[in-house]
Motif scaffolding. Structure first.
Motif, PDB file in Angstrom:
ATOM      1  N   GLU A 192       3.969   1.695  -2.625  1.00  0.00           N
ATOM      2  CA  GLU A 192       4.566   3.029  -2.668  1.00  0.00           C
ATOM      3  C   GLU A 192       3.808   3.926  -3.643  1.00  0.00           C
ATOM      4  OE1 GLU A 192       7.001   6.396  -2.318  1.00  0.00           O
ATOM      5  OE2 GLU A 192       6.556   4.713  -0.979  1.00  0.00           O
ATOM      6  N   ARG A 245       0.739   5.082  -1.944  1.00  0.00           N
ATOM      7  CA  ARG A 245       1.040   6.141  -0.976  1.00  0.00           C
ATOM      8  C   ARG A 245       1.188   7.490  -1.678  1.00  0.00           C
ATOM      9  NH1 ARG A 245       4.738   9.263   0.660  1.00  0.00           N
ATOM     10  NH2 ARG A 245       6.247   8.521  -0.892  1.00  0.00           N
ATOM     11  N   ARG A 246       1.831   7.481  -2.844  1.00  0.00           N
ATOM     12  CA  ARG A 246       2.032   8.727  -3.581  1.00  0.00           C
ATOM     13  C   ARG A 246       0.710   9.256  -4.141  1.00  0.00           C
ATOM     14  NH1 ARG A 246       7.765   8.076  -6.910  1.00  0.00           N
ATOM     15  NH2 ARG A 246       8.986   7.234  -5.157  1.00  0.00           N
ATOM     16  N   THR A 293       0.893  -1.684   3.714  1.00  0.00           N
ATOM     17  CA  THR A 293       0.317  -0.346   3.833  1.00  0.00           C
ATOM     18  C   THR A 293       0.373   0.126   5.283  1.00  0.00           C
ATOM     19  OG1 THR A 293      -1.165  -0.765   1.959  1.00  0.00           O
ATOM     20  CG2 THR A 293      -1.762   1.041   3.441  1.00  0.00           C
TER      21      THR A 293
END
Length: 206
Positions: A49, A52-53, A84
């Motif tokens: 996560e 992703r950010r 992912t």
């Protein structure tokens, strides 16, 4: 320095990364203890996560680096890749920075390196790495003078010369021993600072 003695930093370097050093053994660290990487899949999910950010913050670049410093045997990289999304996975460039040999069976997408990749855009992750960067140790003698701790071949320790120069400056700022009772110790973290600076400097953005 007396014959047969070495600095704490050199002794640690040999024990961890020399021939038959702890972190170079075939079983890897996971053969002896667990870290957050091995304890739960939730950790890899959190890192995925975060990745992703970072991708979003960088505007979804054509190539996004994920650099795992002190990668062990690639456990975290393997778990993050599995979590992912395909669109990001197609742009992801995963790097493992590790002094051990590349393990067999590791995902072929992972680039295995002994040094940091330079000028990349993405996420640099260094889980429990800095505590494995060898440093020297200082100890105050009977007069309160900070001296280097030396290590003999049999493991016995003795005090060497007073700490001077950049190492003394580092102690004065970050771990002062002035006024400390005899036998007080401090780790001289200058090599860790330098290692972290190199790591951060390897990123162009991220």
């Amino acid at each position: 320095m007396a014959s047969g003695t070495t600095t704490w930093r050199a002794a640690t370097e040999a024990a961890l990364y020399g021939p038959s050093g702890f972190y170079l053994r075939p079983e890897g660290p996971a053969g002896h203890f667990r870290t957050s990487v091995h304890a739960s899949p939730l950790f890899a999910g959190a890192v995925a996560e975060l990745l992703r950010r970072v991708d979003e913050a960088l505007g979804h670049p054509a190539e996004l680096a994920f650099t795992d410093v002190g990668a062990g045997r690639g456990e975290l990289l393997t778990a993050v890749l599995a979590r992912t999304a395909p669109e990001l996975g197609a742009r992801l460039r995963p790097y493992a920075v590790e002094r051990a040999e590349r393990p067999s069976g590791l995902d072929e997408r992972v680039t295995w390196l002994g040094e940091l990749p330079e000028g990349v855009d993405g996420l640099l992750f260094a889980n429990e790495w800095l505590d494995n960067v060898p440093v020297d140790v200082a100890e105050t003698d009977a007069e309160g003078i900070a001296r280097q701790v030396l290590v003999q071949q049999d493991g016995e320790e003795l005090l060497g010369e007073p700490v001077t120069g950049a190492e003394a400056d580092w102690l004065a700022r970050w771990w002062p021993l002035d006024g400390a009772p005899p036998g007080s110790r401090a780790e001289i973290g200058l090599p860790r600072d330098a290692a972290w600076a190199r790591a951060v400097g390897s990123l162009r953005s991220g």
